[in-house]
Design an enzyme around this catalytic site. Sequence first.
Site, PDB file in Angstrom:
ATOM      1  N   VAL A 166       0.822  -1.211   0.000  1.00 14.77           N
ATOM      2  CA  VAL A 166       0.000   0.000   0.000  1.00 14.77           C
ATOM      3  C   VAL A 166       0.861   1.268   0.000  1.00 14.77           C
ATOM      4  CG1 VAL A 166      -1.911  -1.202   1.122  1.00 14.77           C
ATOM      5  CG2 VAL A 166      -0.266   0.031   2.546  1.00 14.77           C
ATOM      6  N   LYS A 167       2.120   1.142   0.396  1.00 15.56           N
ATOM      7  CA  LYS A 167       3.075   2.271   0.402  1.00 15.56           C
ATOM      8  C   LYS A 167       2.455   3.547   0.956  1.00 15.56           C
ATOM      9  CE  LYS A 167       6.003   0.421  -3.353  1.00 15.56           C
ATOM     10  NZ  LYS A 167       5.188  -0.647  -3.947  1.00 15.56           N
ATOM     11  N   ARG A 168       1.732   3.441   2.047  1.00 14.34           N
ATOM     12  CA  ARG A 168       1.092   4.597   2.643  1.00 14.34           C
ATOM     13  C   ARG A 168       2.121   5.490   3.315  1.00 14.34           C
ATOM     14  NH1 ARG A 168      -2.467   2.914  -0.489  1.00 14.34           N
ATOM     15  NH2 ARG A 168      -4.607   2.529   0.179  1.00 14.34           N
TER      16      ARG A 168
ATOM     17  N   THR B 113       3.493  -2.267   3.376  1.00 17.45           N
ATOM     18  CA  THR B 113       4.637  -1.466   2.930  1.00 17.45           C
ATOM     19  C   THR B 113       4.334   0.006   3.223  1.00 17.45           C
ATOM     20  OG1 THR B 113       3.696  -1.273   0.696  1.00 17.45           O
ATOM     21  CG2 THR B 113       5.254  -3.065   1.076  1.00 17.45           C
TER      22      THR B 113
ATOM     23  N   ASP C 163       3.975   5.191  -6.029  1.00 19.20           N
ATOM     24  CA  ASP C 163       4.375   3.940  -6.682  1.00 19.20           C
ATOM     25  C   ASP C 163       4.858   4.261  -8.081  1.00 19.20           C
ATOM     26  OD1 ASP C 163       4.704   1.056  -7.131  1.00 19.20           O
ATOM     27  OD2 ASP C 163       3.380   0.905  -5.403  1.00 19.20           O
TER      28      ASP C 163
END
Lengths: 282, 282
Positions: free
Chosen positions: A95-97, A122, B99
């Site tokens: 999710v790379k928050r 993530t 991303d």
Amino acid sequence: MIIDKLYEQVQKKGPLCVGLDTDLSYIPEFMKSQKNITEAVFEFNKNIIDLTKEFVAIYKPQIAYYEALGLDGLKAFKMTLDYLKQNNCLVVSDVKRSDIAATAKMYAKAFFDGEFESDFVTLNPYMGYDSLDPYFEYFEKKDKGIFVLVRTSNPGSKDIQLKQVGDEYLYQKIGQELTKIGKRFNGKYGYSRIGFVIGATHNAEAVDIRNRFSHTFFLVPGYGAQGATGKDARLLLNKDENGAIINSSRGIIAKSQNTQNQKEFDDKITELILKMKEDLNN
Amino acid sequence: MIIDKLYEQVQKKGPLCVGLDTDLSYIPEFMKSQKNITEAVFEFNKNIIDLTKEFVAIYKPQIAYYEALGLDGLKAFKMTLDYLKQNNCLVVSDVKRSDIAATAKMYAKAFFDGEFESDFVTLNPYMGYDSLDPYFEYFEKKDKGIFVLVRTSNPGSKDIQLKQVGDEYLYQKIGQELTKIGKRFNGKYGYSRIGFVIGATHNAEAVDIRNRFSHTFFLVPGYGAQGATGKDARLLLNKDENGAIINSSRGIIAKSQNTQNQKEFDDKITELILKMKEDLNN
């Protein structure tokens, strides 16, 4: 502890992580006909999981693909997480928050205690290390862990990650700080609940990164469709053939769209996963 | 062009941005009783929008609050976006996504062309400037813009953003690069579709940031509940009293939970918004 469970999964099954970045175009016609979007995406993921779970350490659904499909997609995301849990599969939600304070608490709640509960997520460190704190509360309470973006392998990674800070690259400094913070979350095999996302880049750097952060678990994207070979990716494993999970998304899930029936699909996915497993074992 | 529309909104209504970071605890009992989660959250947002829209340049829903409520929350998020559109209100979805490549394309699709379509989104630059490319495709086609995290005001902002790179801070370098990239997306008032998220920090720095990036639109969080005063935040406006939107979330939406009926609620919100408007005009 979750990071020990991940270590044991890699010990047992090898370092392969399968990315569930499910685009509608990857789903063969026979599998999606007469289904709505939620059903089609979930049916595909379920099939991939059933066919690969004995060879896979952990699954990594990429939430962007589900968000692009709106509420129907997010429902399939949730159903996929539930199915992984039922099958005792580990899952890192990619999710790379990134956010701070009350907002970061909400993300932590969403992915560690809500409908989208996952074993790992993530995260992106740009806002600073205090942006990670709200996740730590769930480490013990709910047995969770995180993978923080440190070094990616896209061309743009040079723009910020490779900026020279004193005598080092920025990502190296970030890795050191996160290693310090992560020490108090070490499991019995010496790895921390705070892992790093490390792209499979050129060989000398991979060896250096592995040596520098010898007790950090890596999540390694870029294997398969994105260009890195099994040999490249293996440089990020430790001597015990552990300490990293190596993700392939499109290398598995974007290769079966032309299969005509269930048997062809099953054979294709099984062939791909076995080939990949062999590639990573050599 | 969307950034010109934003400029004109600020010209007409002032720089106030209202954050829709709707936590269930902020909703007064009378408003949520006998409603499910989706209805309660949407009803609250609808009320806030109805009461404030003539004073507000743009709304900023923070998606983390909706994700924490799972699918019910995300449904309310979508309904809120739809309602804002029906009311000709501008909206920046605060998602801080990050991303690359195919995945970034999916996020761009989700927030610029899918169910969660918004005028602007916030993004995190850590993975590099190529991570922004997929959003540019929608700039002309769908009239969109982005706000990129550059300098935040949390204590941890020193960890990465304030690292010394050559003779400058990292965030200053990032701001310069983004300004270069953004030039080709300038609107008729001289502002680019690529804006920055700039926290309201100490005064000297705010003046420096405003001067350095004189043709960049800023999204300024931290006003109200998070500590910055109207005077602090106003330093990030240009001489034309424009070029920035100043966000308050909890300063508006977390102050009415004890109201007992619709009239009390309406009066409270109207009082808060007028006070805030005055504070920002002085």
